[in-house]
Design a protein around this motif. Sequence first.
Motif, PDB file in Angstrom:
ATOM      1  N   ASP A 153       0.819  -1.216   0.000  1.00 51.41           N
ATOM      2  CA  ASP A 153       0.000   0.000   0.000  1.00 51.41           C
ATOM      3  C   ASP A 153       0.854   1.268   0.000  1.00 51.41           C
ATOM      4  OD1 ASP A 153      -2.182   1.730   0.241  1.00 51.41           O
ATOM      5  OD2 ASP A 153      -2.025   1.699   2.430  1.00 51.41           O
ATOM      6  N   LEU A 154       0.564   2.163  -0.942  1.00 46.34           N
ATOM      7  CA  LEU A 154       1.226   3.466  -0.996  1.00 46.34           C
ATOM      8  C   LEU A 154       0.249   4.621  -0.772  1.00 46.34           C
ATOM      9  CD1 LEU A 154       3.530   2.996  -4.139  1.00 46.34           C
ATOM     10  CD2 LEU A 154       4.260   3.076  -1.749  1.00 46.34           C
ATOM     11  N   GLU A 155      -1.025   4.323  -0.765  1.00 43.91           N
ATOM     12  CA  GLU A 155      -2.032   5.379  -0.704  1.00 43.91           C
ATOM     13  C   GLU A 155      -2.472   5.709   0.714  1.00 43.91           C
ATOM     14  OE1 GLU A 155      -2.666   7.014  -3.391  1.00 43.91           O
ATOM     15  OE2 GLU A 155      -1.432   5.646  -4.574  1.00 43.91           O
ATOM     16  N   ASP A 156      -2.596   4.715   1.562  1.00 41.38           N
ATOM     17  CA  ASP A 156      -3.143   4.931   2.902  1.00 41.38           C
ATOM     18  C   ASP A 156      -2.070   5.011   3.982  1.00 41.38           C
ATOM     19  OD1 ASP A 156      -5.723   4.858   1.833  1.00 41.38           O
ATOM     20  OD2 ASP A 156      -5.767   2.671   1.943  1.00 41.38           O
ATOM     21  N   ARG A 214       2.755  10.763   2.283  1.00 38.48           N
ATOM     22  CA  ARG A 214       1.915  11.929   2.018  1.00 38.48           C
ATOM     23  C   ARG A 214       2.689  13.246   2.009  1.00 38.48           C
ATOM     24  NH1 ARG A 214      -3.073   9.754   5.774  1.00 38.48           N
ATOM     25  NH2 ARG A 214      -3.946   8.338   4.194  1.00 38.48           N
ATOM     26  N   ARG A 263       7.227   7.364  -3.094  1.00 37.19           N
ATOM     27  CA  ARG A 263       6.131   6.657  -3.762  1.00 37.19           C
ATOM     28  C   ARG A 263       6.449   6.444  -5.243  1.00 37.19           C
ATOM     29  NH1 ARG A 263       2.375   9.754  -2.153  1.00 37.19           N
ATOM     30  NH2 ARG A 263       2.140  11.049  -4.020  1.00 37.19           N
ATOM     31  N   SER A 318       7.223   2.759  -6.923  1.00 31.28           N
ATOM     32  CA  SER A 318       6.369   2.333  -8.036  1.00 31.28           C
ATOM     33  C   SER A 318       7.202   1.933  -9.242  1.00 31.28           C
ATOM     34  CB  SER A 318       5.404   3.461  -8.412  1.00 31.28           C
ATOM     35  OG  SER A 318       4.530   3.758  -7.344  1.00 31.28           O
TER      36      SER A 318
END
Length: 338
Positions: A291-294, A299, A307, A311
């Motif tokens: 997971d990179l979003e949550d 951020r 990120r 990726s």
Amino acid sequence: MPSPVPPTRVLSKDIYPSVDIGTCSSPLSKHSFGSTLQVPTQRHHGKVASRLWSSVIYWKELHGVQPVGSGGFGSVYKAKYRGETVALKKVKKCTKNKLASRQSFWAELNAAHLRHRNVVRVIAATTCMPTDFGDERSIGTIVMEYVGSRNLQQIIYGCAEEPLPPERWVKHSLDIARGLQFLHSHKIVHLDIKPANVLVSAEDVCKIADFGCSVQLDTKREASEVVPMSHAGGTYTHRAPELLKGEGVSEKSDIFSFGITMWQMITREQPYAGDRQHVLYAVVAHNLRPDLEDQDAFRSQRGGFCRTLLSRCWDAEARSRFSARDLITQLEQLQAEL
């Protein structure tokens, strides 16, 4: 009497042109004759370099052997050898797949002739052991430098109080990337990069260890080419999708595993949840990635840089991933901004 490891399994002939190979003991042959070999040396600009590893172990000079740990591969001990503190790895014979276990032993020596600050150094190896130390379940023993009692897995998950700030995980990431760049420059692919296979010294230097899944690529191939896998191995949570599909191996397979490892250092979490088969299918069919979003860590402005970097490391297309050299450039840029 010590039995040698034939260097032809790990070194090209031009490295030791004066060595008389003769008859030697090999775990891939049916008979062992116990003859000894001259320790191979490397020539650099016409000069003979210092001996890098020995093809015999002098058991009478081994003292204070203490068990450190064990696993599916065998057992590891801490000991004194010829005045130096060393790690002793006794490789176990797998009863289910004897050929695979023998291949794993030879793979452990793929980088034996190389020296780098971020790669664990091999000192000596043999396929025979005295009766008071060996047993019929053992393939051979490898003497390596003793890095310490900790690996990156223990630092990430073993103690929440141990700090792992950005300055530290970037430094560790650089250590691993530099070790990989060195290995890849010698056409060696590790194929099992993960926190448990990265040892951390008392000086907080990371060293790549455990080469049992490694492959020596054909130097005649182009760098962009892949070669078929000769044996299964590695850890499924860190394994590149092309390997899961059986398509072949290249240096970019290690970059994928590096990306998972770096994510673990940043988040201190496990990369996937769910059963093994679900993860394997989702990584290949649905591009499942950690997971990179949550995650709060991704951020910030620095987090956005990481990120993008991660990726790229675990892109489904191997050719689109960073090389180890490019990865070092990216990490050095990140380190300069800390």
